[in-house]
Design an enzyme around this catalytic site. Structure first.
Site, short mmCIF file in Angstrom:
data_model
loop_
_atom_site.label_atom_id
_atom_site.label_comp_id
_atom_site.label_asym_id
_atom_site.label_seq_id
_atom_site.Cartn_x
_atom_site.Cartn_y
_atom_site.Cartn_z
N ASP A 1 -128.66 -54.93 59.85
CA ASP A 1 -128.29 -56.08 59.02
C ASP A 1 -129.15 -56.13 57.77
O ASP A 1 -128.67 -56.46 56.67
CB ASP A 1 -128.46 -57.38 59.82
N TYR A 2 -130.45 -55.82 57.93
CA TYR A 2 -131.37 -55.88 56.79
C TYR A 2 -130.93 -54.89 55.70
O TYR A 2 -130.85 -55.23 54.52
CB TYR A 2 -132.80 -55.58 57.24
N PHE B 1 -128.06 -53.51 55.27
CA PHE B 1 -126.76 -53.91 54.70
C PHE B 1 -126.97 -55.00 53.65
O PHE B 1 -126.42 -54.93 52.54
CB PHE B 1 -125.84 -54.42 55.81
N SER C 1 -86.58 -65.79 60.10
CA SER C 1 -86.95 -65.06 61.31
C SER C 1 -85.93 -63.95 61.56
O SER C 1 -84.85 -63.94 60.97
CB SER C 1 -87.00 -66.01 62.51
N LEU C 2 -86.27 -63.02 62.45
CA LEU C 2 -85.37 -61.91 62.76
C LEU C 2 -84.72 -62.12 64.12
O LEU C 2 -85.32 -62.72 65.02
CB LEU C 2 -86.14 -60.59 62.79
N GLU D 1 -90.58 -50.24 61.30
CA GLU D 1 -91.95 -50.72 61.11
C GLU D 1 -92.49 -51.28 62.41
O GLU D 1 -91.74 -51.86 63.21
CB GLU D 1 -91.97 -51.83 60.04
N ARG E 1 -96.03 -68.96 56.67
CA ARG E 1 -94.59 -69.09 56.92
C ARG E 1 -94.18 -70.57 57.04
O ARG E 1 -93.16 -70.99 56.53
CB ARG E 1 -94.20 -68.35 58.20
N TYR F 1 -95.59 -55.60 53.81
CA TYR F 1 -94.41 -54.80 54.16
C TYR F 1 -93.11 -55.19 53.47
O TYR F 1 -92.07 -54.58 53.73
CB TYR F 1 -94.18 -54.82 55.67
N LYS G 1 -84.96 -52.19 59.63
CA LYS G 1 -84.34 -52.75 58.43
C LYS G 1 -83.41 -51.72 57.79
O LYS G 1 -83.79 -50.55 57.67
CB LYS G 1 -85.41 -53.14 57.41
N LYS H 1 -87.97 -55.89 70.82
CA LYS H 1 -89.19 -56.37 71.47
C LYS H 1 -89.44 -55.56 72.74
O LYS H 1 -88.52 -55.33 73.53
CB LYS H 1 -89.05 -57.87 71.83
N CYS I 1 -83.30 -92.90 83.94
CA CYS I 1 -82.61 -94.20 83.97
C CYS I 1 -81.68 -94.38 85.16
O CYS I 1 -81.14 -95.48 85.37
CB CYS I 1 -81.84 -94.42 82.67
#
Length: 672
Positions: free
Chosen positions: A33-34, A36, A82-83, A112, A135, A224, A289, A313, A410
């Site tokens: 860390d030092y 860096f 959405s797809l 993709e 989104r 993308y 796509k 999916k 009810c």
């Protein structure tokens, strides 16, 4: 000297970015860390003295801005849709068949990886990142620009290139698993609640109010998809645009692939079903796509998703647990939904205690018994559902689960309409969840969007008998003394709420129609009904058959609307809302015509044109009195055809003897 400084800045930038990647992504500390910090301080000093040599991707540029007290809500210029999803190879082949039927057999696809992260939209103006928006609901989202600027892979400034002056690029923010595990361990050591999975951690991080805190949590981002005015004049295909944005300096996933047919797509899917476990980040499927932009335009969109894309999916994780009980929820439309209450179990990174059982048919199909051991999975990786029963573990003598015959809220006898799987409680005037649900629906963001009111407010006002019907909302101004006596309702919050109620009267007719909560009438259907019939009185006067004739309405929706609008109680309610000042007619925009040579003629545009975008051509036709249609029918006078028009439209037009003309023919028709 100048060259030495420039080289040192470039060297330190490269080194520190490499160390960051090793540490945050690979959880591998290769420098103290030092050391860096010393290198980072040297770089900061050099950049202060020589700002013209600063690299846009310098680690010093990824700290962020001031604390955000509240995120601004920004409307997306291009909706973040959405797809459609599928888990089936057969459905994927059917998607390919539909595409080829519409645009012909010469189709390429871009495959993709489907990242399990948070969708983001970035806007660049003259190469500078000016806005980052989540989104949200797809129509509008939260502006998180300062937080996104802390992500090392997102450039603040692009080097000179051939990109448009203004463009939008979409992508996914995510967290690498090694970084997630390291940070979660830190939270555990500090006694803080841990996150269930990297996606939740990334989503929670991007909503932090202090960008400096965001910078401490390493996020990454793949881009993308490109949007820009006249994008089709810059590129012919999605693949071309991906190659271009990569050259502009954006991080594109290296595993994206161009496929020439469905067999190559399926091979790609099968490969990554196994290989995904070797990635440093989570994916839950593959996005497919259509590559050609002209073919994308030809295929168009449904109300919710593009017809030119689909996501495959991977099978959801499945677990086994015990069914403790079945309870029943009553929704605002009266639909009674069974819910399985489960022994808590870890599933796909989250603890699941409840799962959907859908309806009475599903309970019967499962042959569900009390105390059963059930299989649970997440449908679409989101909503848990019971998919089966382990009969080998069923105890002897257990009773089957029996769907109720009366409303659990009810006591009214349930009804089930012919052809529907769902049972309904018909007591909409006296069933608490239905009344409260309708009130909550009415004030919702996509409906009347009444500021200062929320779901809990509706529950409270119902209990206090201040609200029983949606029109009562517009009488709350007469109950200010009662409101002031309520806990957690200060004078300012009451004033804000009443102002929000008053502002809601400006909402257009289609919003009001959607807000009424008519069964089967969503946002898109409400808009179609409003545009077709113009006002509520015309809809009330229409027959169910006339409603069903409107595009995308159909018999079931038409019957539901007709029944709702012929109920005396609903008509009284609409009358009260009219008196309150709500809009029950669309506001016709006055169109100044450039000419009338196309008056009385109907047109449909298909294909690609050299001199016009389709929007420009439609505007030209409408400015001369023509009317645009959305599909080919006997009512169509002309099909305006460009290059790459789909064969199915051509065949249908020829079958109906619809004249097929060019954009030049349009110009000839409007020229005196």
């Amino acid at each position: 000297m100048s060259m030495d400084v420039q080289q040192r800045i470039a060297q330190l930038t490269q080194e520190l970015n490499s160390y960051n990647y090793q540490y945050y992504v690979l959880a591998n500390s290769v420098i103290s860390d030092y050391d860096f910090d010393q290198k980072l301080k040297e770089l900061e000093a050099l950049e202060r003295e020589h700002p013209h040599y600063v690299d846009p991707n310098s680690p010093t540029q990824k700290v962020g801005g001031d604390i955000t007290q509240k995120f601004n809500t920004i409307r997306h210029r291009w909706p973040m849709m959405s797809l459609g999803n599928t888990y089936s190879e057969l459905e994927l082949r059917e998607f390919d068949e539909r595409v080829r039927k519409a645009v012909g057999d010469q189709v390429q696809y871009v495959c993709e990886l489907k990242f399990d992260g948070l969708s983001i939209s970035l806007t660049y103006d003259n190469g500078k990142l000016v806005q980052a928006v989540t989104r949200g609901d797809g129509t509008q989202g939260d502006e998180v620009t300062n937080n996104v600027k802390t992500i090392r892979s997102v450039p603040h400034h692009l080097k000179k290139g051939d990109y448009p002056d203004v463009f939008e690029i979409r992508g996914e923010i995510f967290m690498h698993r090694a970084a997630f595990e390291r940070l979660n361990k830190q939270r555990e050591d500090l006694g803080l609640q841990t996150y269930a999975n990297p996606r939740n951690f990334a989503s929670g991080t991007i909503k932090l109010q202090d960008p400096k805190e965001v910078a401490k949590r390493p996020l990454d981002c793949f881009l993308y998809f490109l949007y820009a005015d006249n994008r089709n004049k810059l590129f012919n295909s999605h693949w071309e645009s991906i190659e271009a944005v990569k050259s502009w300096g954006f991080q594109i996933c290296e595993h994206t692939k161009l496929c020439n047919n469905i067999e190559e797509i399926i091979a790609f899917i099968n490969h990554w079903d196994e290989a995904r476990h070797t990635l440093s980040y989570d994916i839950d499927g593959i996005v497919i796509k259509v590559n050609d932009y002209a073919q994308q335009e030809e295929l168009g969109f449904t109300a919710k998703s593009p017809r030119w894309a689909i996501s495959y999916k991977y099978k959801a994780e499945r677990v086994e647990t015990m069914l403790k009980s079945v309870t029943y929820q009553v929704g605002r439309t009266g639909a009674v939904t069974p819910v399985a209450n489960l022994q808590p179990v870890l599933l796909a990174g989250t603890t699941v205690k409840r799962a959907s059982l859908h309806n009475a048919n599903e309970i019967a199909r499962l042959d569900l018994h009390e105390g059963d051991t059930v299989y649970v999975e997440k449908g679409g990786e989101i909503i848990p559902k019971v998919i089966g029963v382990n009969n080998e573990k069923r105890a002897t003598g257990t009773a089957p689960v029996v769907y109720p015959s009366v409303c659990p809220e009810c006591g009214e006898a349930l009804v089930r309409q012919e052809g529907e799987a769902v049972h309904y409680c018909p007591n909409e005037e006296g069933c608490r969840p239905q009344i409260v649900g309708k009130l909550q629906h009415f004030i919702g963001r996509k409906m009347m969007d009444i500021q200062g009111m929320g779901d809990e407010t509706m529950e409270t006002f119902f209990k206090l008998n201040l609200l029983r019907k949606i029109a009562d909302i517009y009488s709350l101004k007469d109950h200010q003394d009662e409101l002031k006596g309520l806990a957690r309702f200060g004078e300012k919050s009451i004033d804000n709420m009443l102002a929000g109620i008053e502002q809601s009267k400006e909402k257009p007719f289609e919003k009001v129609l959607f807000a009424l909560g008519i069964r089967h009438v969503g946002e898109t259907i409400a808009k179609k009904l409003a545009l077709h019939f113009k006002n509520i009185d015309n809809i009330i006067a229409a027959s169910a058959e006339e409603m069903a004739a409107v595009q995308d309405i159909g018999a079931r929706i038409a019957e539901s609307v007709f029944t709702y609008l012929h109920d005396p109680q609903h008509l009284i309610e609409i009358g009260r809302l009219k008196e309150a000042g709500l809009n029950f007619a669309i506001v016709e925009k006055e169109t100044v015509l450039a000419g009338t040579s196309l008056s009385g003629k109907t047109f449909l545009i298909s294909g690609v044109f050299a001199d016009f975008s389709r929007e420009e051509l439609a505007a030209l036709i409408e400015s001369h009195g023509g009317k645009m249609l959305s599909g080919i029918s006997a009512k169509l006078n002309y099909l305006v055809a460009g290059e790459k028009m789909g064969p199915s439209k051509l065949a249908k037009a020829e079958k109906l003897n619809v004249p097929i003309i060019s954009d030049q023919d349009i110009l000839n028709m409007i020229t005196p």
